[in-house]
Design a protein around this motif. Structure first.
Motif, short mmCIF file in Angstrom:
data_model
loop_
_atom_site.label_atom_id
_atom_site.label_comp_id
_atom_site.label_asym_id
_atom_site.label_seq_id
_atom_site.Cartn_x
_atom_site.Cartn_y
_atom_site.Cartn_z
N SER A 94 9.23 -14.87 -0.58
CA SER A 94 7.86 -15.29 -0.25
C SER A 94 7.40 -16.42 -1.16
O SER A 94 6.77 -17.38 -0.70
N VAL A 119 2.19 -8.96 -1.19
CA VAL A 119 2.20 -10.42 -1.28
C VAL A 119 0.78 -10.97 -1.51
O VAL A 119 0.55 -12.16 -1.40
N TYR A 123 5.45 -10.32 8.52
CA TYR A 123 4.62 -11.40 7.98
C TYR A 123 4.84 -12.63 8.85
O TYR A 123 5.97 -13.03 9.09
#
Length: 175
Positions: free
Chosen positions: A57, A117, A86
């Protein structure tokens, strides 16, 4: 029909998915992942392990994916995995057709835990809380992981496919 056209393709070759540009970039930079079949709109899907979600990420954020458009969960069925999904986009001058990628993390049903995240994309705040509330996926490191839609004392995860609805609902503080 030529003989070459009728030869069966080995199963291993049949199941290979061609890596997209983002998957190729991740591979070139040493990030462990797997390419999945693109969605019906052609958006590239990358499967990562829970342990690699934060490094990947962070790399995708550095690559330019500065917007978490949505985060949600999927239940693959009773006894099957849960999936944290995501959808990332690049918001730039080319706002009409932004580059997109989906990241999927497959989690065991017994202990569905994945890093949050939130510290990369603040929009994950309520989205991770909703996924926790509905599917029971735990987002480690989330600053305020508590139920969002259901009462705090609610038992179970309503969007899991093996969820059994209670026979009655008690209205508390309705007025």
């Amino acid at each position: 029909m030529a003989e070459e056209d009728s030869k069966p393709v080995p199963a291993a070759e049949e199941s290979l998915v061609k890596a997209g540009p983002i998957s190729q970039w991740l591979t070139e930079n040493g990030f462990d992942h797997e390419s999945l079949e693109p969605d019906k709109k052609g958006v590239e899907i990358v499967k990562v392990g829970a342990d690699f979600l934060l490094p990947i990420s962070t790399a995708l954020y550095a690559y330019g994916f500065n917007c978490l458009q949505f985060q949600s969960g999927i239940d693959l069925g009773p006894g099957e995995d849960l999936v944290s999904v995501y959808h990332l986009i690049k918001v730039s001058d080319n706002a009409d057709k932004p580059e997109e990628v989906r990241v999927k993390v497959f989690l065991p049903r017994e202990n569905p835990s994945v890093p949050s995240v939130y510290w990369i994309w603040k929009t994950a705040d309520w989205q991770e809380r909703e996924t926790y509330d509905m599917f029971g996926i735990i987002y480690e490191g989330h600053p305020n992981l508590k139920r969002l839609l259901m009462p705090e004392d609610w038992v179970g995860w309503p969007l899991r496919k093996d969820y059994i609805s209670p026979d009655f609902y008690e209205l508390q503080d309705a007025y």
